[in-house]
Design an enzyme around this catalytic site. Structure first.
Site: not given
Length: 648
Positions: A232, A268, A333, A356, A527
């Site tokens: 990220w 994600c 997400h 997840d 993001y």
């Protein structure tokens, strides 16, 4: 003599909804009969015993080995074989597995039970998957249209952007491509659980909740050299930018080709899309394994790092968003929902389960998340397995916005919100590309008494109601009322290559004049709303007459943000308003810019097994020449692999 086996691949695949798999191996679903014909045995069929086994140490106790003979009827509780027909040198048998059988690759053998019988003769191997079409299976989905969408559909839509500007893009799940099924089965055999105790791990592969949890860990690379390495930072050297992936097949193939080294890089939606593919193929969390699975996008998604159902954000006196808290609020997400019953919980918690694979927080010592019952999340039952507090916070945490002085370490609450987290929770519609809002399936209506009661219930279950929290704001701070309000309005197109035009609207809420000193900033972000580069800043002072509203136009030229923009195309604009004699007011807006459109036109009539010409049209939106472009095209059964065309 070794028997010769006819697996009736076409007929069995049709009956078991596995015709799309590119495999010469039999692939069937548990709890449903399949036909096998073999020859090479001279014994009467009544003397035949079959052995089906899977895993490194098959055993009847672990239900990874089954021994069964010919019977007159199908058993719903165990493996069984029913004679279909015989001839002088062949036997046709209908074999059924129980609806709770372990999934995976099986070896099938036959043995004669007469006096002086020989050792078992191998008939070959087959793959057994979950069966959402069977009412006895934990993954049974009664709605047939949903079953087709969430198990057999190879292409999907993933939603992204932010709460003010929802966008979407296509994804090729590719669960039926080439070697994908074998890769997904290999993934199970590379998990930490398998490495620690292979036989026990395989024996638990009848349970979708167990497999879902294992897969949520294996798709990320944090603990077990899994499929994808997350990044990220905005810098993706040494790998591919997460936004450049268009399907799961290339990622999984690259993982295998590299000797199962993590693929660089994922974020994600990539983790969620790969988990969808794996679950559909071989496991409960993936299409490949036969578990009904879909992607879910949560806008304004909270990452509650300390488990207090509260997210804290910090800003300095200039209005800069400070990256100093473990908590964060992501523009969006993406996670997964898989459909199965929860035998460990009350039946009311069965149905859609949240999984997840994005590595955010450890659970049980490793980066995995779920399955968390969606019904438990809505009712605030955060004491149930697995990871319900984290998922509950993602959709319903409260937010605190603080002004922070780095020099003194002092923080001052500017305002709090209880309705901003978990908005426009989205998934693809069944049978079409529309967006379906499922927010009401995760929580009661924001602002309602019921929603607040559930929030208090969740805090009480976690022991937070009576626990002193030195970081929490005082009741006096929470009750503060601002003298002014503000908002940013969009005043032009939100497109890469175009100037960004906004209007800051300030309103005096009081009956006396207010003097306001504004510090405004704009930062490029990823993001997750982590600031990366400062793009623009300005400071002004204004006076607002009683009850007056004023508008202030803001223009950020493309030339100012061009070099600072991340691949996420996101910009955060803030205005910190210092009101003389009153409390500070923070005005902010997250902007997502659209990329230029690509237009695809089919030239002529498209016919099966015939080549067709396709024209791709792209218009450069900026005044500068764009160099070294690459057009990437992917399509199951339309192209072999991924087509890349250099454009000069």
């Amino acid at each position: 003599m070794q028997p010769s086996t006819n697996w009736h691949l076409k007929e069995n695949a049709r009956d078991h909804h596995t015709s799309k798999f590119s495999s010469k191996e039999l692939i069937v679903r548990r709890g449903q009969a399949f036909i096998v014909t073999f020859n090479g045995t001279e014994q009467p069929e009544q003397n035949l015993t079959f052995i089906a086994e899977t895993g490194p140490k098959p055993s009847k106790l672990a239900k990874t080995q089954a021994t069964f003979g010919i019977s007159s009827t199908v058993s719903k509780e165990s493996w069984s074989a029913v004679l279909q027909s015989t001839s002088s040198n062949s036997v046709s048998i209908s074999i059924s597995s129980p609806p709770n059988a372990v999934i995976g690759r099986y070896k099938l053998s036959v043995q004669t039970t007469s006096i002086g019988s020989s050792s078992p003769a191998s008939l070959g191997t087959f793959v057994l998957l979950f069966n959402p079409w069977s009412s006895g299976d934990d993954v049974f989905m009664p709605n047939k249209a949903e079953c087709e969408e969430y198990v057999l559909e190879e292409f999907g839509i993933i939603f992204a952007g932010n709460k003010n500007h929802i966008s979407s893009f296509g994804w090729n799940f590719g669960q039926f491509q080439g070697d994908i099924l074998n890769i997904c089965l290999s993934m199970l055999d590379r998990s930490l659980n398998y490495r620690q105790d292979p036989a026990t791990d395989v024996s638990h592969r009848n349970d979708p909740k167990y497999l879902g949890r294992v897969l949520s860990a294996m798709v990320n690379a944090n603990d077990d050299q899994g499929v994808l390495l997350g990044n990220w930072s905005g810098n993706y050297e040494g790998g591919k930018s997460p936004s450049s992936w268009t399907g799961s097949g290339e990622i999984l193939q690259n993982w295998k080709k590299s000797g199962f080294k993590p693929v660089k890089y994922g974020q994600c939606w990539v983790f969620a899309a790969v988990l969808t593919t794996v679950a559909l193929i071989s496991l409960p969390t993936s299409k490949c394994l036969g578990i009904p699975t879909r992607t879910i996008t949560n806008f304004s998604s909270a990452h509650d790092a300390d488990g207090n159902l509260r997210v804290d954000e910090f800003y300095d006196a200039s209005g800069n968003h400070l990256d100093r808290a473990a908590d964060s609020i992501w523009n969006f997400h993406v996670w997964n929902e898989s459909w199965f019953s929860r035998s460990d919980l009350d039946p009311s918690y069965s149905g859609w389960q949240v999984l997840d694979a994005t590595p955010q927080e450890e659970s049980g010592g490793i980066y995995q998340c779920g399955p968390a019952s969606r019904n438990a999340i809505k009712e605030g039952d955060v004491d149930l397995d697995y990871d319900c507090p984290f998922v509950f916070a993602e959709v319903n945490a409260d937010c605190m916005y603080w002004n922070y002085d780095p020099a003194s370490g002092k923080k001052t609450l500017m305002f709090s919100e209880s309705t901003v987290i978990g908005q426009f929770i989205s998934t693809k519609a069944v049978g079409k590309d529309d967006r379906v809002d499922v927010t009401n399936d995760y929580k009661y209506e924001e602002g309602s008494t019921k929603e607040r009661d559930v929030f208090k219930k969740a805090r009480k279950k976690l022991g937070l109601e009576d626990k002193f929290d030195p970081t929490a704001p005082t009741p006096q701070e929470i009750d503060q009322k601002p003298d002014i309000s503000g908002k940013f309005k969009v005043a032009g197109p939100l497109e890469v290559g175009k100037d960004l035009n906004l209007i800051l609207v300030l309103a005096n809420l009081q009956s006396d004049a207010k003097t306001v000193h504004l510090n405004m900033t704009a930062w490029s972000t990823v993001y997750t709303r982590r600031p990366v580069h400062e793009i623009w800043k300005d400071s002004i002072s204004v006076t607002l007459s009683p009850r007056e509203e004023k508008q202030f136009p803001i223009k950020i030229p493309y030339t100012e943000y061009q070099q600072q923009l991340t691949t996420d195309n996101t910009i955060q604009v803030t205005a910190l308003c210092h009101v003389e004699g009153g409390i500070q007011v923070l005005v902010q807006r997250d902007i997502t810019l659209d990329n230029p459109a690509i237009d695809i036109q089919v030239l002529g009539e498209a016919k099966v097994n015939k080549e067709v010409d396709v024209e791709v049209i792209f218009t450069n939106p900026i005044d500068t020449e764009v160099m070294d472009c690459v057009l990437q095209v992917e399509g199951n059964d339309l192209l072999r692999g991924i087509l890349e065309i250099d454009i000069y």
